[in-house]
Design a protein around this motif. Structure first.
Motif, PDB file in Angstrom:
ATOM      1  N   GLN A 179       0.965  -1.289   0.151  1.00 29.50           N
ATOM      2  CA  GLN A 179      -0.050  -0.050  -0.016  1.00 29.50           C
ATOM      3  C   GLN A 179       0.882   1.265   0.034  1.00 29.50           C
ATOM      4  O   GLN A 179       0.399   2.339  -0.220  1.00 29.50           O
ATOM      5  CB  GLN A 179      -1.038  -0.169   1.234  1.00 29.50           C
ATOM      6  CG  GLN A 179      -0.268   0.197   2.495  1.00 29.50           C
ATOM      7  CD  GLN A 179       0.400  -1.164   3.271  1.00 29.50           C
ATOM      8  OE1 GLN A 179       0.460  -1.960   2.583  1.00 29.50           O
ATOM      9  NE2 GLN A 179       0.689  -1.064   4.437  1.00 29.50           N
ATOM     10  N   ARG A 180       2.067   1.160   0.340  1.00 30.90           N
ATOM     11  CA  ARG A 180       3.120   2.490   0.139  1.00 30.90           C
ATOM     12  C   ARG A 180       4.099   2.325  -1.016  1.00 30.90           C
ATOM     13  O   ARG A 180       4.767   3.165  -0.908  1.00 30.90           O
ATOM     14  CB  ARG A 180       3.811   2.368   1.378  1.00 30.90           C
ATOM     15  CG  ARG A 180       3.312   2.585   2.548  1.00 30.90           C
ATOM     16  CD  ARG A 180       4.029   2.382   4.067  1.00 30.90           C
ATOM     17  NE  ARG A 180       3.281   2.579   5.131  1.00 30.90           N
ATOM     18  CZ  ARG A 180       2.531   1.790   5.989  1.00 30.90           C
ATOM     19  NH1 ARG A 180       3.228   0.527   5.623  1.00 30.90           N
ATOM     20  NH2 ARG A 180       1.998   2.010   7.026  1.00 30.90           N
ATOM     21  N   LEU A 181       3.706   1.477  -1.978  1.00 27.35           N
ATOM     22  CA  LEU A 181       4.655   1.159  -3.155  1.00 27.35           C
ATOM     23  C   LEU A 181       3.887   1.910  -4.351  1.00 27.35           C
ATOM     24  O   LEU A 181       2.861   1.409  -4.642  1.00 27.35           O
ATOM     25  CB  LEU A 181       5.180  -0.120  -3.316  1.00 27.35           C
ATOM     26  CG  LEU A 181       5.932  -0.948  -2.008  1.00 27.35           C
ATOM     27  CD1 LEU A 181       6.157  -2.116  -2.488  1.00 27.35           C
ATOM     28  CD2 LEU A 181       7.034   0.106  -1.898  1.00 27.35           C
ATOM     29  N   VAL A 182       4.720   2.445  -5.205  1.00 22.67           N
ATOM     30  CA  VAL A 182       4.057   2.513  -6.810  1.00 22.67           C
ATOM     31  C   VAL A 182       5.289   2.218  -7.820  1.00 22.67           C
ATOM     32  O   VAL A 182       6.320   2.358  -7.267  1.00 22.67           O
ATOM     33  CB  VAL A 182       3.939   4.157  -6.912  1.00 22.67           C
ATOM     34  CG1 VAL A 182       3.652   4.440  -8.358  1.00 22.67           C
ATOM     35  CG2 VAL A 182       2.821   4.730  -5.881  1.00 22.67           C
ATOM     36  N   VAL A 183       4.755   1.301  -8.599  1.00 19.40           N
ATOM     37  CA  VAL A 183       5.692   0.731  -9.564  1.00 19.40           C
ATOM     38  C   VAL A 183       5.473   1.317 -10.904  1.00 19.40           C
ATOM     39  O   VAL A 183       4.223   1.411 -11.229  1.00 19.40           O
ATOM     40  CB  VAL A 183       5.744  -0.798  -9.501  1.00 19.40           C
ATOM     41  CG1 VAL A 183       6.664  -1.382 -10.521  1.00 19.40           C
ATOM     42  CG2 VAL A 183       5.923  -1.291  -8.035  1.00 19.40           C
ATOM     43  N   VAL A 184       6.615   1.911 -11.562  1.00 18.37           N
ATOM     44  CA  VAL A 184       6.308   2.367 -12.847  1.00 18.37           C
ATOM     45  C   VAL A 184       7.160   1.912 -13.713  1.00 18.37           C
ATOM     46  O   VAL A 184       8.251   1.639 -13.723  1.00 18.37           O
ATOM     47  CB  VAL A 184       6.579   4.188 -12.724  1.00 18.37           C
ATOM     48  CG1 VAL A 184       6.473   4.623 -14.185  1.00 18.37           C
ATOM     49  CG2 VAL A 184       5.953   4.859 -11.814  1.00 18.37           C
ATOM     50  N   ARG A 185       6.496   1.258 -14.914  1.00 24.27           N
ATOM     51  CA  ARG A 185       7.070   0.677 -16.003  1.00 24.27           C
ATOM     52  C   ARG A 185       6.858   1.294 -17.437  1.00 24.27           C
ATOM     53  O   ARG A 185       5.786   1.786 -17.847  1.00 24.27           O
ATOM     54  CB  ARG A 185       6.481  -0.620 -16.070  1.00 24.27           C
ATOM     55  CG  ARG A 185       7.114  -1.331 -17.347  1.00 24.27           C
ATOM     56  CD  ARG A 185       7.035  -2.932 -17.423  1.00 24.27           C
ATOM     57  NE  ARG A 185       7.831  -3.584 -16.255  1.00 24.27           N
ATOM     58  CZ  ARG A 185       7.184  -4.581 -15.403  1.00 24.27           C
ATOM     59  NH1 ARG A 185       6.072  -5.322 -15.991  1.00 24.27           N
ATOM     60  NH2 ARG A 185       7.899  -4.989 -14.592  1.00 24.27           N
ATOM     61  N   ASP A 186       7.907   1.711 -18.149  1.00 23.08           N
ATOM     62  CA  ASP A 186       7.496   2.532 -19.350  1.00 23.08           C
ATOM     63  C   ASP A 186       6.817   3.744 -19.352  1.00 23.08           C
ATOM     64  O   ASP A 186       6.060   3.969 -20.220  1.00 23.08           O
ATOM     65  CB  ASP A 186       7.130   1.410 -20.441  1.00 23.08           C
ATOM     66  CG  ASP A 186       8.191   0.136 -20.754  1.00 23.08           C
ATOM     67  OD1 ASP A 186       9.306   0.641 -20.411  1.00 23.08           O
ATOM     68  OD2 ASP A 186       7.574  -0.764 -21.098  1.00 23.08           O
ATOM     69  N   LEU A 188       4.198   4.066 -17.198  1.00 21.51           N
ATOM     70  CA  LEU A 188       2.827   4.004 -16.953  1.00 21.51           C
ATOM     71  C   LEU A 188       2.911   3.170 -15.539  1.00 21.51           C
ATOM     72  O   LEU A 188       3.892   2.437 -15.244  1.00 21.51           O
ATOM     73  CB  LEU A 188       2.260   2.864 -17.690  1.00 21.51           C
ATOM     74  CG  LEU A 188       2.011   3.202 -19.312  1.00 21.51           C
ATOM     75  CD1 LEU A 188       1.423   2.075 -20.097  1.00 21.51           C
ATOM     76  CD2 LEU A 188       0.972   4.586 -19.382  1.00 21.51           C
ATOM     77  N   VAL A 189       1.977   3.852 -14.728  1.00 21.26           N
ATOM     78  CA  VAL A 189       1.875   3.193 -13.333  1.00 21.26           C
ATOM     79  C   VAL A 189       1.296   1.610 -13.283  1.00 21.26           C
ATOM     80  O   VAL A 189       0.237   1.488 -13.800  1.00 21.26           O
ATOM     81  CB  VAL A 189       1.125   4.136 -12.418  1.00 21.26           C
ATOM     82  CG1 VAL A 189       0.999   3.205 -11.140  1.00 21.26           C
ATOM     83  CG2 VAL A 189       1.762   5.323 -12.299  1.00 21.26           C
ATOM     84  N   VAL A 190       2.022   0.723 -12.870  1.00 23.07           N
ATOM     85  CA  VAL A 190       1.500  -0.702 -13.078  1.00 23.07           C
ATOM     86  C   VAL A 190       1.084  -1.326 -11.689  1.00 23.07           C
ATOM     87  O   VAL A 190       0.519  -2.218 -11.565  1.00 23.07           O
ATOM     88  CB  VAL A 190       2.423  -1.536 -13.681  1.00 23.07           C
ATOM     89  CG1 VAL A 190       2.632  -1.247 -15.250  1.00 23.07           C
ATOM     90  CG2 VAL A 190       3.783  -1.517 -12.808  1.00 23.07           C
TER      91      VAL A 190
END
Length: 196
Positions: A179-186, A188-190
């Protein structure tokens, strides 16, 4: 406490109902409706996510907007209560949530942002990591930037950096919590933990 694992499982189960997958809406007929009464007024429709939230709320109580404890903190609570089933359930559930995510595993070029709430005198802050190939099938996670105050930076910043790991996100996933993580790929937020 937020029931993110249960909500995700129920949402995925509902979205895979019927021949049209993934389903965006679910349609049904009101209980007790007969064919003679006609479809008007007896048919309902709902978004999969809303129906899943309703089911989770009925089973476990309404999820709160407050930040949930990390999987590791939840497991520690069960351990203190001598609840081995609860402890292993939390850890197994968090592991399954990570490895079953469509964007897992991390790839070179991914960005991982960790948001920390205020803790005592320490102000809230965030830090961003870049994922890179470390060779031999391993990945690194290097600190790019942070917003911590200077007096807090020495003790906290960069704690999830890793030089070479087969699962570089694992520690942050369990210790900080999804709940505290954001992952961005290319670009875009995945995975948007805070926005879930």
């Amino acid at each position: 406490m937020r029931r993110s694992v249960e909500l995700q499982i129920i949402t995925e189960a509902l979205s895979k109902l019927g021949p049209h997958t993934p389903a965006a809406r679910i349609w049904g007929r009101a209980p007790g409706a007969t064919a003679e009464q006609g479809a008007d007024g007896n048919v309902w429709a709902g978004d999969v996510r809303d129906i899943a939230l309703h089911i989770v709320s009925r089973l476990y109580g309404r999820p709160s907007a407050a930040a949930a404890a990390s999987p590791l903190a939840q497991a520690e609570g069960h351990k203190r209560a001598r609840d081995i089933v609860g402890e292993t359930g939390v850890l197994t559930g968090a592991h399954e949530e990570l490895v079953s995510a469509k964007w897992h595993p991390l790839r070179p070029g991914d960005l991982v942002h960790v948001a920390f709430e205020q803790a005592g005198e320490m102000a809230p802050f965030g830090e961003t990591y870049a994922v890179a190939d470390a060779g031999g099938g391993l990945m690194s996670m290097k600190l790019l930037a942070h917003t911590a105050r200077d007096e807090d930076a020495d003790s906290m910043v960069g704690c999830f950096a890793t030089e070479a790991s087969d699962a570089p996100l694992y520690e942050a996933w369990f210790e900080a919590g999804p709940q505290r993580l954001v992952v961005v790929r290319d670009g875009l937020v995945v995975h948007n933990g805070p926005g879930a």
